[in-house]
Design a protein around this motif. Structure first.
Motif, PDB file in Angstrom:
ATOM      1  N   ILE A   1       0.836  -1.201   0.000  1.00  0.00           N
ATOM      2  CA  ILE A   1       0.000   0.000   0.000  1.00  0.00           C
ATOM      3  C   ILE A   1       0.869   1.250   0.000  1.00  0.00           C
ATOM      4  CG2 ILE A   1      -1.639   1.348   1.384  1.00  0.00           C
ATOM      5  CD1 ILE A   1      -2.834  -1.317   2.323  1.00  0.00           C
ATOM      6  N   PHE A   2       1.921   1.228   0.831  1.00  0.00           N
ATOM      7  CA  PHE A   2       2.807   2.396   0.926  1.00  0.00           C
ATOM      8  C   PHE A   2       3.572   2.618  -0.374  1.00  0.00           C
ATOM      9  CE2 PHE A   2       6.908   4.352   2.066  1.00  0.00           C
ATOM     10  CZ  PHE A   2       6.448   5.539   2.618  1.00  0.00           C
ATOM     11  N   LEU A   3       4.107   1.545  -0.954  1.00  0.00           N
ATOM     12  CA  LEU A   3       4.864   1.674  -2.194  1.00  0.00           C
ATOM     13  C   LEU A   3       3.985   2.243  -3.311  1.00  0.00           C
ATOM     14  CD1 LEU A   3       7.540   1.188  -3.668  1.00  0.00           C
ATOM     15  CD2 LEU A   3       6.766  -1.137  -4.163  1.00  0.00           C
ATOM     16  N   ASN A   4       2.760   1.775  -3.407  1.00  0.00           N
ATOM     17  CA  ASN A   4       1.831   2.284  -4.418  1.00  0.00           C
ATOM     18  C   ASN A   4       1.496   3.747  -4.147  1.00  0.00           C
ATOM     19  OD1 ASN A   4      -0.074   1.847  -6.686  1.00  0.00           O
ATOM     20  ND2 ASN A   4      -1.619   2.219  -5.116  1.00  0.00           N
ATOM     21  N   PHE A   5       1.314   4.089  -2.864  1.00  0.00           N
ATOM     22  CA  PHE A   5       1.014   5.471  -2.497  1.00  0.00           C
ATOM     23  C   PHE A   5       2.161   6.407  -2.893  1.00  0.00           C
ATOM     24  CE2 PHE A   5       1.511   9.039   0.383  1.00  0.00           C
ATOM     25  CZ  PHE A   5       0.248   9.617   0.379  1.00  0.00           C
ATOM     26  N   VAL A   6       3.381   6.006  -2.562  1.00  0.00           N
ATOM     27  CA  VAL A   6       4.548   6.839  -2.855  1.00  0.00           C
ATOM     28  C   VAL A   6       4.676   7.079  -4.362  1.00  0.00           C
ATOM     29  CG1 VAL A   6       7.070   6.853  -2.850  1.00  0.00           C
ATOM     30  CG2 VAL A   6       5.833   6.221  -0.794  1.00  0.00           C
ATOM     31  N   SER A   7       4.487   6.037  -5.149  1.00  0.00           N
ATOM     32  CA  SER A   7       4.590   6.163  -6.599  1.00  0.00           C
ATOM     33  C   SER A   7       3.555   7.152  -7.134  1.00  0.00           C
ATOM     34  CB  SER A   7       4.397   4.788  -7.248  1.00  0.00           C
ATOM     35  OG  SER A   7       4.496   4.877  -8.647  1.00  0.00           O
ATOM     36  N   GLN A   8       2.318   7.028  -6.678  1.00  0.00           N
ATOM     37  CA  GLN A   8       1.252   7.923  -7.134  1.00  0.00           C
ATOM     38  C   GLN A   8       1.462   9.341  -6.622  1.00  0.00           C
ATOM     39  OE1 GLN A   8      -2.529   6.247  -6.079  1.00  0.00           O
ATOM     40  NE2 GLN A   8      -2.315   4.478  -7.439  1.00  0.00           N
ATOM     41  N   PHE A   9       1.986   9.462  -5.403  1.00  0.00           N
ATOM     42  CA  PHE A   9       2.221  10.775  -4.790  1.00  0.00           C
ATOM     43  C   PHE A   9       3.174  11.606  -5.642  1.00  0.00           C
ATOM     44  CE2 PHE A   9       4.646  13.509  -1.869  1.00  0.00           C
ATOM     45  CZ  PHE A   9       3.620  14.183  -1.221  1.00  0.00           C
ATOM     46  N   PHE A  10       4.286  11.019  -6.050  1.00  0.00           N
ATOM     47  CA  PHE A  10       5.255  11.778  -6.831  1.00  0.00           C
ATOM     48  C   PHE A  10       4.835  11.934  -8.288  1.00  0.00           C
ATOM     49  CE2 PHE A  10       7.886  10.806  -3.149  1.00  0.00           C
ATOM     50  CZ  PHE A  10       8.450  12.046  -2.933  1.00  0.00           C
ATOM     51  N   THR A  11       4.023  11.038  -8.788  1.00  0.00           N
ATOM     52  CA  THR A  11       3.457  11.213 -10.127  1.00  0.00           C
ATOM     53  C   THR A  11       2.548  12.443 -10.135  1.00  0.00           C
ATOM     54  OG1 THR A  11       3.541   8.861 -10.629  1.00  0.00           O
ATOM     55  CG2 THR A  11       2.013  10.193 -11.921  1.00  0.00           C
ATOM     56  N   ARG A  12       1.727  12.587  -9.093  1.00  0.00           N
ATOM     57  CA  ARG A  12       0.848  13.764  -9.011  1.00  0.00           C
ATOM     58  C   ARG A  12       1.655  15.039  -8.851  1.00  0.00           C
ATOM     59  NH1 ARG A  12      -2.194  10.264  -5.554  1.00  0.00           N
ATOM     60  NH2 ARG A  12      -1.330  11.332  -3.716  1.00  0.00           N
ATOM     61  N   LEU A  13       2.720  14.986  -8.011  1.00  0.00           N
ATOM     62  CA  LEU A  13       3.552  16.176  -7.826  1.00  0.00           C
ATOM     63  C   LEU A  13       4.189  16.638  -9.134  1.00  0.00           C
ATOM     64  CD1 LEU A  13       5.585  15.832  -4.498  1.00  0.00           C
ATOM     65  CD2 LEU A  13       3.676  17.350  -4.996  1.00  0.00           C
ATOM     66  N   SER A  14       4.658  15.683  -9.924  1.00  0.00           N
ATOM     67  CA  SER A  14       5.340  16.040 -11.174  1.00  0.00           C
ATOM     68  C   SER A  14       4.390  16.709 -12.162  1.00  0.00           C
ATOM     69  CB  SER A  14       5.945  14.780 -11.814  1.00  0.00           C
ATOM     70  OG  SER A  14       4.932  13.885 -12.225  1.00  0.00           O
ATOM     71  N   GLN A  15       3.109  16.455 -12.053  1.00  0.00           N
ATOM     72  CA  GLN A  15       2.142  17.066 -12.955  1.00  0.00           C
ATOM     73  C   GLN A  15       1.950  18.551 -12.700  1.00  0.00           C
ATOM     74  OE1 GLN A  15      -1.336  14.665 -12.308  1.00  0.00           O
ATOM     75  NE2 GLN A  15      -0.574  12.940 -13.533  1.00  0.00           N
ATOM     76  N   PHE A  16       2.339  18.995 -11.505  1.00  0.00           N
ATOM     77  CA  PHE A  16       2.154  20.408 -11.154  1.00  0.00           C
ATOM     78  C   PHE A  16       3.424  21.230 -11.371  1.00  0.00           C
ATOM     79  CE2 PHE A  16      -1.132  18.223  -8.728  1.00  0.00           C
ATOM     80  CZ  PHE A  16      -2.233  18.993  -9.039  1.00  0.00           C
ATOM     81  N   LYS A  17       4.485  20.562 -11.819  1.00  0.00           N
ATOM     82  CA  LYS A  17       5.745  21.287 -12.027  1.00  0.00           C
ATOM     83  C   LYS A  17       5.750  21.979 -13.392  1.00  0.00           C
ATOM     84  CE  LYS A  17       8.692  18.612  -8.918  1.00  0.00           C
ATOM     85  NZ  LYS A  17       9.924  17.827  -8.771  1.00  0.00           N
TER      86      LYS A  17
END
Length: 300
Positions: A284-300
């Motif tokens: 669950i954590f690994l999937n969360f971390v991957s999605q978290f930084f994918t979302r962050l990169s979309q706002f850069k």
């Protein structure tokens, strides 16, 4: 052979003292002695020899200890898998991390995760780059953050989360401090303050400098980001640090300079084992971390 005997054996082996082991285990000394004697009788060997008031592993005892520790770790992991299968939202996630990621990545990710999974606990272990890779391979850890991410091999999987720039940090009184960006070659005659040899960020900086034609002259060393920033602020030298080291602030009496022509970057990610399955909460954590930084990169 009982699990209790094996745990008593490991406790005595680690302390080389029966009474200290008994105190740690919260049992009577006689109970520990009896279980060790039963274990030795069942195996048909002596695991310990007495040295004064202490005990010391025999050669075959050392071998048995190595396999016992591995067996107990496997049993503990199996129980953890069962517990988390029943309720992954109440698991404990053990994560390794280097000092370079302690001030930004770790608190950012964990605080965001805890908002969605408040009952999951964390056990955090700081270590060197080499230690964290070995800990994954030797079953001490299942997840570790690293930057840069090592090459994938037969024992570890890798997932890159983001890439960040490497910037220069110079004293505010430095002649280059009036600029906003420089070429790395502009620092060829400067004294550098770096992590000691053997640290990954030492290797990153040295290789970056060599790629533009010079070997950095190291004037001082520090074992964490704050130490290096302090040395730069004191005018001892210049350094190169990842952008995440400046997210809170750039230290007083220093100036951060972007590196251009060429720019330098490092990737940051997570590593986990190839040869064993992650616990449900870890997945669950690994999937969360991957999605978290994918979302962050979309706002850069």
């Amino acid at each position: 052979m009982e699990l209790r005997q094996l745990r008593y054996f490991v406790a005595v082996a680690e302390r080389e003292h029966i009474s200290e082991a008994a105190e740690n285990l919260h049992v009577a000394q006689s109970a520990v002695s009896r279980q060790i004697a039963n274990l030795e009788e069942e195996l048909g060997i002596e695991l310990f020899e007495r040295v004064g008031r202490n005990v010391k592993l025999t050669p075959i005892g050392k071998t048995f200890l190595e396999y016992t520790i591995a067996a107990l770790q496997a049993i503990d992991f199996a129980k953890k898998q069962v517990d988390e299968y029943l309720n992954p939202e109440k698991g404990t996630i053990k994560i390794g991390f280097p000092s370079s990621l302690a001030s930004f990545l770790l608190p950012t990710v964990i605080s965001a995760f805890k908002k969605e999974h408040p009952n999951v606990s964390f056990h955090l272990r700081q270590g060197s780059y080499r230690y964290l890779i070995n800990a994954i391979k030797q079953r001490e850890l299942n997840l570790a953050f690293l930057g840069p991410v090592p090459a994938k091999d037969d024992a570890i999987n890798t997932k890159i989360l983001f890439t960040e720039n490497i910037a220069a940090l110079v004293p505010a009184s430095h002649q280059l401090a009036t600029k906003e960006e420089i070429q790395l070659a502009d620092l060829r005659n400067e004294g550098f303050v770096l992590f000691p040899d053997g640290y990954i960020l030492n290797k990153v900086v040295v290789e970056a400098c060599k790629s533009v034609g010079f070997t950095p002259k190291i004037s001082s060393e520090g074992e964490d980001m704050d130490a290096l920033k302090g040395l730069v602020a004191a005018g001892i030298g210049v350094t190169l640090l990842p952008e995440s080291a400046f997210y809170d602030s750039t230290p007083r009496r220093t100036k951060k300079l972007a590196l251009v022509e060429p720019p330098f970057t490092r990737n940051v990610g997570v590593i986990y084992p190839v040869n064993r399955e992650l616990a449900p909460s870890e997945k669950i954590f690994l999937n969360f971390v991957s999605q978290f930084f994918t979302r962050l990169s979309q706002f850069k």
